[in-house]
Design a protein around this motif. Structure first.
Motif, PDB file in Angstrom:
ATOM      1  N   ILE A  11       0.806  -1.104  -0.087  1.00 56.39           N
ATOM      2  CA  ILE A  11      -0.003   0.163   0.092  1.00 56.39           C
ATOM      3  C   ILE A  11       0.951   1.079  -0.128  1.00 56.39           C
ATOM      4  O   ILE A  11       0.457   2.414  -0.691  1.00 56.39           O
ATOM      5  N   GLY A  12       2.047   1.326   0.768  1.00 59.65           N
ATOM      6  CA  GLY A  12       3.108   2.288   0.770  1.00 59.65           C
ATOM      7  C   GLY A  12       3.281   2.590  -0.665  1.00 59.65           C
ATOM      8  O   GLY A  12       3.360   3.805  -1.204  1.00 59.65           O
ATOM      9  N   GLN A  13       3.631   1.662  -1.569  1.00 60.82           N
ATOM     10  CA  GLN A  13       4.222   1.838  -2.655  1.00 60.82           C
ATOM     11  C   GLN A  13       3.102   2.570  -3.804  1.00 60.82           C
ATOM     12  O   GLN A  13       3.268   3.474  -4.524  1.00 60.82           O
ATOM     13  N   ILE A  14       1.811   1.716  -3.653  1.00 64.95           N
ATOM     14  CA  ILE A  14       0.643   2.290  -4.541  1.00 64.95           C
ATOM     15  C   ILE A  14       0.482   3.600  -4.024  1.00 64.95           C
ATOM     16  O   ILE A  14       0.047   4.388  -4.888  1.00 64.95           O
ATOM     17  N   GLY A  15       0.110   3.814  -2.704  1.00 64.86           N
ATOM     18  CA  GLY A  15      -0.108   5.315  -2.247  1.00 64.86           C
ATOM     19  C   GLY A  15       0.883   6.308  -3.084  1.00 64.86           C
ATOM     20  O   GLY A  15       0.345   7.421  -3.140  1.00 64.86           O
ATOM     21  N   MET A  16       1.988   5.962  -2.674  1.00 68.54           N
ATOM     22  CA  MET A  16       2.924   7.114  -3.445  1.00 68.54           C
ATOM     23  C   MET A  16       2.758   7.275  -4.834  1.00 68.54           C
ATOM     24  O   MET A  16       2.800   8.317  -5.289  1.00 68.54           O
ATOM     25  N   LEU A  17       2.562   6.220  -5.503  1.00 69.67           N
ATOM     26  CA  LEU A  17       2.422   6.329  -6.861  1.00 69.67           C
ATOM     27  C   LEU A  17       1.098   7.271  -7.330  1.00 69.67           C
ATOM     28  O   LEU A  17       1.136   7.962  -8.220  1.00 69.67           O
ATOM     29  N   VAL A  18      -0.105   6.920  -6.302  1.00 71.73           N
ATOM     30  CA  VAL A  18      -1.079   7.486  -6.701  1.00 71.73           C
ATOM     31  C   VAL A  18      -1.127   8.990  -6.361  1.00 71.73           C
ATOM     32  O   VAL A  18      -1.579   9.820  -7.105  1.00 71.73           O
TER      33      VAL A  18
END
Lengths: 413, 288
Positions: free
Chosen positions: B259-266
């Motif tokens: 989620i950390g990675q997804i959230g950053m890219l979003v």
């Protein structure tokens, strides 16, 4: 000058002569084509290289001792570079264009599952040579590596008994990590243990400060580390630097990724794994095998279990073909069905289980010490790959072409 | 309680250092000069390999790291002279040229050095606060990230070279007409950029597995930080790193790495949508 030219002519003539005679010999019996798909570049190259080497060594040995059914083997290796789409493309090329007689290879479970539907459309046998999360019930596939009932059903109870009932899992976020974590949940539940945390990590992530603190917050007794690839392996160095200092268990560390050779001690201290092969095995058969390997590949950092299984795969293929007196998959499977498909491998005798077409293995539990010395803690003897047969996979009767997990069992019919 | 607070700071500092160190070099090469340097990760890899090589020869770690950064910088000047120089007016072609360079370098390293190199180990040192233990070296990385930002500020804002460099990047023809040796300025700027990439690799070398493709783990974060930051290295990259580090730290801590990675890219997508010129466009306008 004149004599020099003469000598050259003679040499040339001799070379042409031998070339012609070799051509004649091989024209009568065309070589068996072995298609090999292994990563020797990309993120997993360090694990894939020994797989290529193991295959090359076996091919060389078999060819020197007369080939298979008197036919030489021609190895056609392609490098999919860790890319699943390329696995499919190259798989099609080997099967349809090169018309290989057998296909071997694949590193990650993702690459194997990408290949399997393509293999299933042909009548070519496919050998998968890694340990993996188990459960593939497919008549086209023969699995040479160890599976959870050989690795987790031995390791996890031992870790629980020795270190305690609370485990924290860090796993790579794809089918291997997810299904392995499921196995751990099932076994821990049976043992009355507790999974105090599970973290799935995207491939390529290399920074673990947060994970290390999550672990300290959850206060587990030990860690199950099924993280995959060079980037994720950085966890060990970072955990050691932060003085995490917990016992660890794994189905892929040490014997497969040789982290104890790649990291400076004591990063891998207190790691445990169950393995059918690791380079530190010192039986006479193993020592002899290691000597042959290092003679051919003096720069090999470590002979890992994947490379070892890849070597065995070719001998198993030879045994099957010679017992069946045929290179057809259906004839080879008749040999497997008799339960007599065995070879004398460097670990000892290994056989293919008729129901699941997976391989029996002699399993040992190993631990890594502070100087990264490897010690055998327990020898389990030969363990059969029994799980698929127990849940109802029987390839001698029905070809499911499916992968089962503890939460995805065959329909009872 | 204080342990939890320090833990939050430590996690923020860790992500911030990773973003700044991996992006600083690219901020100059891509942010200022406009060269889409796909070989950025390979300069990072170069820094890491030189560091490990020198340490194995007996050179102390800190000196090895400085030498590694200098090596990457010098190679950068050479690459600028041989390849990049020809592509200043064709930014999309620079993408292809540097990507080709990156492929050649990773594959050559694989053939020459092999698929894996033994690590050198993180310098000893950890400390405990509350129930947590921390690696001291991670704080050193944070210190280095702050030092890199300060160094960039001094070079580009306080020196004569910095003034000429910024003038050259804004209007090369005019700067040339005023007597600036723009060719040399470009070469030195590119060299500083790749040298910082090398420094990133050198600093992270003890904490990671060394493989020829290791640069790839830094590249996404570095491009993302620079794109979010916008054209101004100082007013863009640092706030972008703070912003992204906050988001990633919070999501990592509560929901895990995925989620950390997804959230950053979003967050990155949203920012590019709202502020196509990056954060620095807002900050610079406010400043004026």
């Amino acid at each position: 000058m004149n004599s020099g030219r003469k000598l050259r002519m003679v040499l040339l003539g001799a070379m042409l002569g031998t070339a012609a005679s070799m051509n004649l010999a091989s024209a009568a019996e065309p070589p068996l084509k072995v298609g090999l798909l292994e990563d020797v570049s990309g993120d997993l190259a360090f694990m894939g290289m020994p797989k290529l080497h193991g295959s090359q060594l076996a091919v060389e040995e078999i060819n020197k001792s007369g080939g298979i059914l008197g036919r030489q083997i021609e190895l056609i290796h392609l490098d999919p570079q860790g890319d699943n789409a390329r696995y499919q493309e190259f798989g099609r090329r080997l099967l349809n264009r090169d018309k290989v007689d057998v296909l071997i290879g694949g590193i990650t479970s993702a690459s194997r599952e990408a290949l399997r539907p393509i293999v299933d459309r042909t009548t070519t046998p496919y050998f998968y040579t890694n340990q993996y999360e188990g459960g593939v019930c497919d008549a086209s596939m023969i699995s040479m590596g160890a599976v959870p009932e050989q690795q987790f059903s031995t390791l996890i109870p031992w870790m629980v008994e020795k270190f305690g009932k609370k485990v924290y899992v860090i796993a790579a976020d794809y089918n291997f990590g997810q299904i392995s974590a499921e196995w751990n949940r099932k076994i821990m539940k049976d043992l009355g243990g507790e999974v105090v945390g599970e973290e799935f990590i995207p491939l390529g992530v290399s920074q673990f400060a947060q994970t290390i603190q999550n672990i300290q917050k959850a206060k587990p007794d030990w860690l199950l580390t099924i993280n995959v690839g060079a980037a994720q392996d950085s966890f060990f160095e970072q955990a050691a630097a932060a003085n995490l200092n917990l016992p660890m268990g794994s189905s892929i560390k040490v014997m497969l990724g040789f982290e104890h050779k790649r990291f400076k001690p004591p990063a891998l201290n207190n790691m445990h794994a169950t393995a059918n092969w690791f380079e530190e095995i010192d039986t006479p058969e193993a020592t002899e095998f290691k000597k042959r390997w290092h003679a051919k590949f003096p720069d090999e950092l470590y002979i890992n279990d994947m490379g070892y299984n890849a070597y065995n795969a070719l001998y198993m293929y030879k045994a099957l073909v010679e017992k069946a007196k045929s290179i057809k998959l259906e004839d080879m499977r008749k040999v497997i069905a008799t339960g007599d498909a065995c070879i004398d491998a460097p670990e000892g005798k290994v056989c293919i289980d008729p129901k699941s077409q997976h391989t029996s293995h002699r399993m040992r539990l190993i631990s890594v010490g502070p100087k990264h010395e490897v010690k055998v803690e327990k020898d389990y003897g030969t363990i059969q790959p029994y799980w698929l047969g127990e849940i109802g996979c029987d390839l001698t009767k029905k070809n499911d072409k499916d992968q089962y997990t503890p939460s995805h069992l065959p329909n009872k019919s | 309680m204080s342990a939890e607070l320090f833990s939050l700071f430590y996690q923020f500092a860790d992500v911030f250092a990773f973003l700044i160190l991996s992006a600083a070099g690219l901020a100059i090469v891509f942010g200022m000069m406009g060269v889409i340097n796909m070989a950025h990760g390979e300069f990072i890899m170069c820094g890491a390999y030189v560091t490990v090589g020198l340490v194995n020869l007996g050179v102390p770690l800190a000196i090895a790291q400085i030498l590694a950064a200098l090596t990457a910088g010098l190679i950068g000047v050479l690459v600028e002279f041989l390849v990049v120089r020809r592509f200043y007016k064709r930014p999309l072609d620079s993408l292809l040229a540097t990507w080709g360079l990156s492929l050649i370098v990773t594959q050559s390293m694989l053939l020459i050095v092999g698929s894996a190199v033994r690590g050198i180990g993180t310098p000893e040192g950890s400390f405990a606060i509350g129930g947590y233990t921390f690696s001291t070296y991670r704080l050193v990385l944070f210190g280095c990230a702050v030092a890199v930002l300060a160094g960039l500020y001094i070079i580009f804002m306080k020196t004569r070279f910095g003034v000429i460099a910024r003038a050259t990047m804004q209007n090369a023809a005019m700067a040339k007409a005023l007597g600036a040796r723009t060719g040399r300025i470009y070469a030195i700027s590119f060299g500083i950029g790749t040298g910082l990439a090398g420094l990133c690799g050198a600093l992270y070398a003890p904490t990671m597995t060394l493989i020829p493709t290791m640069g790839a783990t830094f590249v996404v974060e570095s491009f993302v930080t620079v794109v979010i930051g916008g054209a101004n290295v100082l007013l863009g990259t640092a706030p972008a790193a703070v912003f992204l580090a906050m988001i990633r730290m919070a999501l990592n801590a509560s929901y895990g790495q995925i989620i950390g990675q997804i959230g950053m890219l979003v967050a990155v997508i949203l920012i590019i949508r709202v502020l196509p010129e990056g954060l620095s466009s807002v900050l610079v306008r406010r400043g004026r």
